[in-house]
Design a protein around this motif. Sequence first.
Motif, PDB file in Angstrom:
ATOM      1  N   LEU A   1       1.021  -1.083  -0.072  1.00 38.42           N
ATOM      2  CA  LEU A   1      -0.024  -0.033  -0.076  1.00 38.42           C
ATOM      3  C   LEU A   1       0.744   1.248   0.002  1.00 38.42           C
ATOM      4  CD1 LEU A   1      -3.010  -0.911   2.356  1.00 38.42           C
ATOM      5  CD2 LEU A   1      -2.808  -1.026   0.008  1.00 38.42           C
TER       6      LEU A   1
ATOM      7  N   GLY B   1      -0.825   1.724  -8.648  1.00 43.76           N
ATOM      8  CA  GLY B   1      -1.024   3.249  -8.372  1.00 43.76           C
ATOM      9  C   GLY B   1      -1.028   4.325  -9.127  1.00 43.76           C
ATOM     10  N   ARG B   2      -0.144   4.194 -10.101  1.00 43.84           N
ATOM     11  CA  ARG B   2      -0.133   5.240 -11.062  1.00 43.84           C
ATOM     12  C   ARG B   2      -1.047   5.225 -12.053  1.00 43.84           C
ATOM     13  NH1 ARG B   2       3.843   9.317 -12.351  1.00 43.84           N
ATOM     14  NH2 ARG B   2       2.616  10.296 -14.161  1.00 43.84           N
TER      15      ARG B   2
ATOM     16  N   VAL C   1      -4.070   4.445 -11.247  1.00 43.44           N
ATOM     17  CA  VAL C   1      -5.181   5.197 -10.572  1.00 43.44           C
ATOM     18  C   VAL C   1      -5.259   6.872 -10.743  1.00 43.44           C
ATOM     19  CG1 VAL C   1      -6.178   5.508  -8.153  1.00 43.44           C
ATOM     20  CG2 VAL C   1      -5.411   3.332  -8.888  1.00 43.44           C
ATOM     21  N   PHE C   2      -3.824   7.065 -10.406  1.00 42.16           N
ATOM     22  CA  PHE C   2      -3.530   8.572 -10.315  1.00 42.16           C
ATOM     23  C   PHE C   2      -4.241   9.229 -11.702  1.00 42.16           C
ATOM     24  CE2 PHE C   2      -1.088  12.460 -11.426  1.00 42.16           C
ATOM     25  CZ  PHE C   2      -1.327  13.283 -10.324  1.00 42.16           C
TER      26      PHE C   2
ATOM     27  N   PHE D   1       1.243   6.547  -6.797  1.00 44.78           N
ATOM     28  CA  PHE D   1       0.198   7.339  -6.801  1.00 44.78           C
ATOM     29  C   PHE D   1       0.793   8.584  -7.116  1.00 44.78           C
ATOM     30  CE2 PHE D   1      -3.166  10.095  -5.286  1.00 44.78           C
ATOM     31  CZ  PHE D   1      -4.258   9.688  -6.108  1.00 44.78           C
ATOM     32  N   LEU D   2       1.805   8.977  -6.213  1.00 43.75           N
ATOM     33  CA  LEU D   2       2.157  10.529  -5.903  1.00 43.75           C
ATOM     34  C   LEU D   2       3.329  10.695  -7.119  1.00 43.75           C
ATOM     35  CD1 LEU D   2       2.544  10.707  -2.181  1.00 43.75           C
ATOM     36  CD2 LEU D   2       0.915  11.678  -3.718  1.00 43.75           C
ATOM     37  N   GLY D   3       3.239   9.684  -8.099  1.00 44.21           N
ATOM     38  CA  GLY D   3       4.199  10.002  -9.224  1.00 44.21           C
ATOM     39  C   GLY D   3       5.670   9.659  -8.821  1.00 44.21           C
ATOM     40  N   LEU D   4       5.896   8.840  -7.837  1.00 43.33           N
ATOM     41  CA  LEU D   4       7.280   8.747  -7.299  1.00 43.33           C
ATOM     42  C   LEU D   4       7.847   7.193  -7.632  1.00 43.33           C
ATOM     43  CD1 LEU D   4       7.587  11.038  -4.458  1.00 43.33           C
ATOM     44  CD2 LEU D   4       8.639  11.318  -6.438  1.00 43.33           C
TER      45      LEU D   4
ATOM     46  N   ALA E   1       2.223   1.682  -3.342  1.00 45.25           N
ATOM     47  CA  ALA E   1       1.321   2.173  -4.117  1.00 45.25           C
ATOM     48  C   ALA E   1       0.947   3.624  -4.131  1.00 45.25           C
ATOM     49  CB  ALA E   1       0.028   1.362  -4.006  1.00 45.25           C
ATOM     50  N   ASN E   2       0.981   4.025  -2.892  1.00 46.31           N
ATOM     51  CA  ASN E   2       0.880   5.475  -2.741  1.00 46.31           C
ATOM     52  C   ASN E   2       1.997   6.182  -3.234  1.00 46.31           C
ATOM     53  OD1 ASN E   2      -1.339   5.420  -1.180  1.00 46.31           O
ATOM     54  ND2 ASN E   2      -0.353   5.198   0.744  1.00 46.31           N
TER      55      ASN E   2
END
Lengths: 328, 335
Positions: free
Chosen positions: A249, A269-270, A272-273, A256-259, A252-253
């Motif tokens: 998780l 995650g990406r 989803v973003f 999600f934040l592009g890192l 994934a976060n």
Amino acid sequence: MFKSLKERYEKWKFKNAAKIEEYRLMFYAFKRSPLSVAGSIMVIIFVILGVFGPWILDGIRGLMGFLYSHGIIRTEPSFNAFDWSLDVLQPPSWKHWFGTDDYGRDIFARSMLGIQVSLVYSLVVLVVAIPIGIILGLIAGYYGGKVDEVISRITDMFLAFPALVLAMAISASLGAGLMSAIIALITVWWPGYVRLIRGQVLSVKENLYIEAARAVGMGNFSIIVKHILPNVISPLIIYTTMDIAGVVLTGANLSFLGLGAQPPTPELGRIVFDGLDYLPEKWWYSLIPGFMLFLFALGFNLLGDGLRDVLDPRFRRRLEFEVKGEKE
Amino acid sequence: MAEYKYYLIRRLLTFIPTILGALFITFIVSHVVPMMPAKAGFARHLNLEALKRLEQLYHLDKPWWEQFAYYVRDLFTGHWGTSMMSGRPIFEDLRDYYPVTVQLAIAGEALILLIGVPLGIVAAMKQDKWIDYVIRVFSLVAYSMPYFLWAIGIQLLFYWKLGWFPGIGLGKPPAKIYTGMYLLDSLLCGDWSSFIDNLRHLFLPAFSLALPNAGVIARLMRGSLLDALSSEYIDYTRMKGLPERMVVLKHAMKNAIIPIITVGGLMFGGLLGGAFITETVFALAGAGRYTVMAVLRSMDIPVIMATTFLIVMTYLLVNLVVDLLYGAVDPRVRL
């Protein structure tokens, strides 16, 4: 030859009867709880998807092609994970099982490949972080004093940060990418294990058998390896199983934040973003990959939850009592 | 109370090395890790004179402990550099954005306790009944879901589909701004329409931030209450003939709530981190979204380091308060 082997087995069975009984009880306890069975099935599925994802995808593609060419199904599903196409932002259908993204790539295929990235994350991070945690935790807990003080203070420094924030800072300053995300997660993850192992060692150390071993003249190293390590393994297993979900998780976060891994590498995650811009009409773009992550984490949490009950001796005694009570 | 004073002093004294330690880590992350490629890059393009001047400007020619001292001084005097994205000093940007994040995290923390604690109590009182199973499964599901899935799901359902709550952006700003936390400011200047509007805007983000953590708290509360209920002093209160509700809420809770205070305090850091994601999904103009945009658009390292510094300071401060509270609640800790 076979006879002696069988004899040996009988002997072993006799000698370890109590242990075997205990394992049988563990297995029984595990089987009894439907949630842990469901969890382990989910874990097995996700591990298989993670390890063999691309081949499985090829297999499905081949199968569907076969069915299509024989006229059994009317449209052939497309599983293009990387090529751009004109099927932009299509809802889930027989052609695109999970729909398509804004480049016309198939989200089902990308999710399948994304699971692999998530699994790599969690495995690499834990494989590096756990040994560091075990070694430092054993040293700090067993020797105590100044060594413990130094290790514990350094651990505290890292634990002063919220995990996601420190991981973000590190992977941003290393430059976004899969490798820096993994390094960041390892840096954030090992202190938790040091603290866990150290705490366990402190309580195991007080046992009489440790003192006995020392009285007999055993060296520190063999006491640690033979008497302390085996006794901290079972809490470690439970913690690790639950922790895999945590790593997945947090990873994934990060992505999600592009890192995380940079496009075009598919990462759940990406995806989803990227889908955020198309809410609420194109809900499948964000929601389905996010749901895959949820199932991944849920499987490991269910398994860890079941293992906790099974590995807890108090729970087993209660169960034994129940089972034997029923028999009589 | 004398012993509490000693506990207080001791705890405050250990606070300083912890801050320095945390700052040392951010120093390494921001100065040692990314600076080397920058130096190498500069050296190729600049002449020696300019390089020296740059080094002097950023104190890079000094030994590392002096660099660290300059770093700490700059952090505490608000010299955080300029944001590449907005072109403004980062300090001014974050003065506007950070209160939004703190407000969100506080609201999240309140919701965690409001949801998690009652669920845990109910599950413990009805142990092994169907409602206990429902709550346990809920808590497992709750903390297996990533923050962004909760946020997107809740936004889709309650904002886009049902339209019960606003799901994008901040509420109406109050007439006067004191702290930057709109909810508090509107209370301070008595602007009720703004207060209601902000409360409605805050609900969905705070709710989605709180749910995963509420699952953890519900589970912890259940376990800790069951532990407390199996101890002897509870048998005694039962023998005395107290009604079950009194036994649980008055006597068992006193001991069972202690781990909740600790873990609840530790969760605040997770909430500040989770705010990065929640603010991004709900388009709140907070420090989290500001940092995410800075990283995504221009890899703005000074911005992320400044936000990290702020969050760490907040988190350490919250932990200090929790520890002091803990010492006040539980006399055993003070010794």
